[in-house]
Design an enzyme around this catalytic site. Structure first.
Site, mmCIF file in Angstrom:
data_model
loop_
_atom_site.group_PDB
_atom_site.id
_atom_site.type_symbol
_atom_site.label_atom_id
_atom_site.label_comp_id
_atom_site.label_asym_id
_atom_site.label_seq_id
_atom_site.Cartn_x
_atom_site.Cartn_y
_atom_site.Cartn_z
ATOM 1 N N GLU A 289 2.481 -11.007 32.098
ATOM 2 C CA GLU A 289 3.011 -12.324 32.754
ATOM 3 C C GLU A 289 4.433 -12.627 31.972
ATOM 4 O O GLU A 289 4.977 -13.523 32.637
ATOM 5 C CB GLU A 289 1.771 -13.339 32.402
ATOM 6 C CG GLU A 289 1.897 -14.538 33.495
ATOM 7 C CD GLU A 289 0.537 -15.310 33.559
ATOM 8 O OE1 GLU A 289 0.381 -15.999 34.519
ATOM 9 O OE2 GLU A 289 -0.101 -15.540 32.136
ATOM 10 N N HIS A 316 -12.115 10.268 26.706
ATOM 11 C CA HIS A 316 -12.832 11.062 27.658
ATOM 12 C C HIS A 316 -12.780 10.409 29.130
ATOM 13 O O HIS A 316 -13.446 10.711 29.854
ATOM 14 C CB HIS A 316 -14.171 11.037 27.385
ATOM 15 C CG HIS A 316 -14.564 11.699 25.930
ATOM 16 N ND1 HIS A 316 -14.888 12.985 25.864
ATOM 17 C CD2 HIS A 316 -14.476 11.266 24.719
ATOM 18 C CE1 HIS A 316 -14.781 13.397 24.702
ATOM 19 N NE2 HIS A 316 -14.668 12.376 23.908
ATOM 20 N N LYS A 430 -1.464 -20.048 44.281
ATOM 21 C CA LYS A 430 -2.064 -21.013 43.897
ATOM 22 C C LYS A 430 -1.992 -22.169 44.942
ATOM 23 O O LYS A 430 -2.574 -22.776 45.258
ATOM 24 C CB LYS A 430 -1.425 -21.796 42.452
ATOM 25 C CG LYS A 430 -2.308 -21.266 41.201
ATOM 26 C CD LYS A 430 -1.545 -22.316 40.202
ATOM 27 C CE LYS A 430 -1.638 -21.408 38.912
ATOM 28 N NZ LYS A 430 -0.951 -22.147 37.545
#
Ligand code: PA5
Length: 463
Positions: A289, A316, A430
């Site tokens: 960010e 793994h 937003k």
């Protein structure tokens, strides 16, 4: 506190594909400019996180509140998102005993359980609220802006449940927010709900050492003094004006060169210790960010892609990709010298080749050897990597790691030429959300949303 950074495997004379001598020389010479930019921001009062470790008054807000409510609650629930949740989560995972919330009250030393709701998925929220005794629960509502949709929605749900199930809902609430601005502060003032401060000059993802992280930590008995002391000590170590004596400068510069000169755009943080698993998530948000930005709408954007991994588990899984996939990554390991109480691997099945060699070694030793083996294997394949070594995972070292990565982020912002303190890119989404939910001040976003292309039947599958 012992913390060190071994970056040998980032350097071109050690690892084919590492940073070249010329680029390193250039970066070393340029460090004074980077530091000057940092100092300019500090002088302008933008880097509020630097003063947090020595802000005794702010620290006391959390410890006093925690002392006042000690013994009253069995469950503490943080409501927040992004920078208002990832810090508390990282602290919880690092410094509380494993499976803390499943331990008995006695095993927790009488401290409450700690939950962090960092999303609005009704499945999770409904399940948690359904099993808590609300009379014995405290909700810590964290939002710097005091108006983030997800956190406010959580708060509204909680507030209604508290009103229905407790004598006085306000006794079960504490806010952490801007000292003067925002809806939460207004509500706190109007209803005399306790509210702790996030200083104006501290942004969400830099706020873990404000009451955002410190209050939840104090409420469950974490040594917050040590947390802040570790951060202060590390900040002191970053005062070095030479690149090679400044750990945050080194981290930022190496990652920046790897990205921009070597095409290593993906920056992996891979602790070899379960307690640091969520520190990687916190770092991912901080690095992403802060640095993923465009300098002008036309430049196409800059910034590395941070990525979290956990050793040895991800050996793994993701390590195959790190080793043989596109050569576009660096890996920063965090290696812990003392992993708490170690366990000796018993000498059983000594005659079985695949098991016998393990007997007599310790699990912590195995983990440490695997980290070194993975670093060496990556280096052998020309994959740059570095290792942050710490003595142990405790409050002191965790505070230091937070501060190291925060200061490095500001240096990296200088190197990339972006403002690491803002996040304009999340704003449009937003606004569209507000528009669709019918928020009164979202008329312009509503109009923009209505003009966007809608799903096209030619390009969709299924009913
Ligand atoms: O780092 C940031 O600024 C963001 O991730 C915020 O923390 C996040 O958007 C939540 O914001 P607020 O604390 O205002 O609710």
């Amino acid at each position: 506190m012992t913390i060190s950074l071994d970056y040998s495997n980032m350097m071109g004379d050690i690892v084919a594909g590492g940073v070249s001598a010329d680029d390193w020389r250039g970066a070393t010479n340029n460090f004074s400019t980077v530091r000057a930019g940092f100092e300019r921001r500090r002088a302008a009062g933008e880097l509020g996180f630097l003063s947090l470790p020595t802000d005794a008054l702010l620290h006391r807000q959390s410890t006093d509140f925690a002392a006042r409510v000690r013994g009253r609650f069995d469950d503490v629930v943080v409501l927040g998102i992004g920078g208002s949740a990832l810090g508390p989560i990282a602290l919880r995972t690092a410094l509380l005993a494993p499976a803390w919330n499943s331990l008995s009250n006695e095993q927790r030393g009488g401290q409450p359980r700690l939950h962090v709701l960092d999303n609005v998925d009704p499945h999770t929220i409904g399940a948690l609220l359904g099993r808590l005794s609300l009379e014995r629960s405290l909700f810590v509502v964290i939002s710097k802006s005091g108006g983030t949709a997800e956190t406010m929605a959580q708060y509204l749900v909680v507030r209604e449940r508290l009103t229905a199930a407790t004598k006085d809902a306000k006794e079960h609430l504490v806010f952490v927010t801007d000292p003067a601005k925002g809806a939460l502060r207004e509500i706190a003032k109007a209803e005399r709900i306790p509210a702790l401060d996030i200083p104006p000059a501290v942004g969400g993802r830099f706020s873990v050492l404000t009451p955002v992280g410190v209050l939840p930590a104090a409420l469950v008995g974490i040594d917050t003094k040590a947390l802040l002391a570790g951060a202060a000590e590390l900040a002191g170590k970053c005062a070095g004006t030479e690149l090679t004596s400044n750990p945050a400068g080194l981290f930022a510069t190496l990652e920046y060169l790897a990205d921009t000169k070597l095409g290593r755009h993906i920056h992996v943080l891979m602790p070899y210790a379960d307690p640091l698993r969520d520190l990687a998530d916190w770092y991912v948000q901080l690095w992403a960010e802060s640095l993923g930005k465009h300098r002008s709408p036309a430049d196409g954007g800059v910034g590395p892609t941070p990525f979290g991994a956990l050793g040895a588990t991800d050996q793994h899984s993701k390590v195959q990709l790190f080793m043989e996939g596109p050569p576009d990554k660096t890996v920063t390991f965090i290696a812990v010298r003392e992993l708490g109480s170690d366990i000796v691997i018993p000498r059983l099945h000594s005659d079985v080749k695949e098991l016998g060699y393990l007997g007599g070694h310790r699990l912590g030793e195995l983990l440490s050897i695997e980290q070194r083996a993975t670093a060496g294997a990556l280096a052998r394949r020309g994959r740059p990597n570095m290792t942050i070594h710490i003595d142990r995972v405790d409050a002191h070292h965790l505070g230091a790691l937070f501060m190291l990565l925060e200061i490095a982020t500001i240096y990296a912002g200088e190197l990339y030429g972006v403002n690491p303190l803002d996040q304009p890119g999340v704003e449009l989404g937003k606004q569209f959300t507000y528009a669709m939910l019918g928020r009164a001040d979202a008329e312009q976003a509503r109009q923009e949303w209505n003009l966007l292309p809608k799903p096209d039947a030619r390009y969709s599958w299924g009913s």
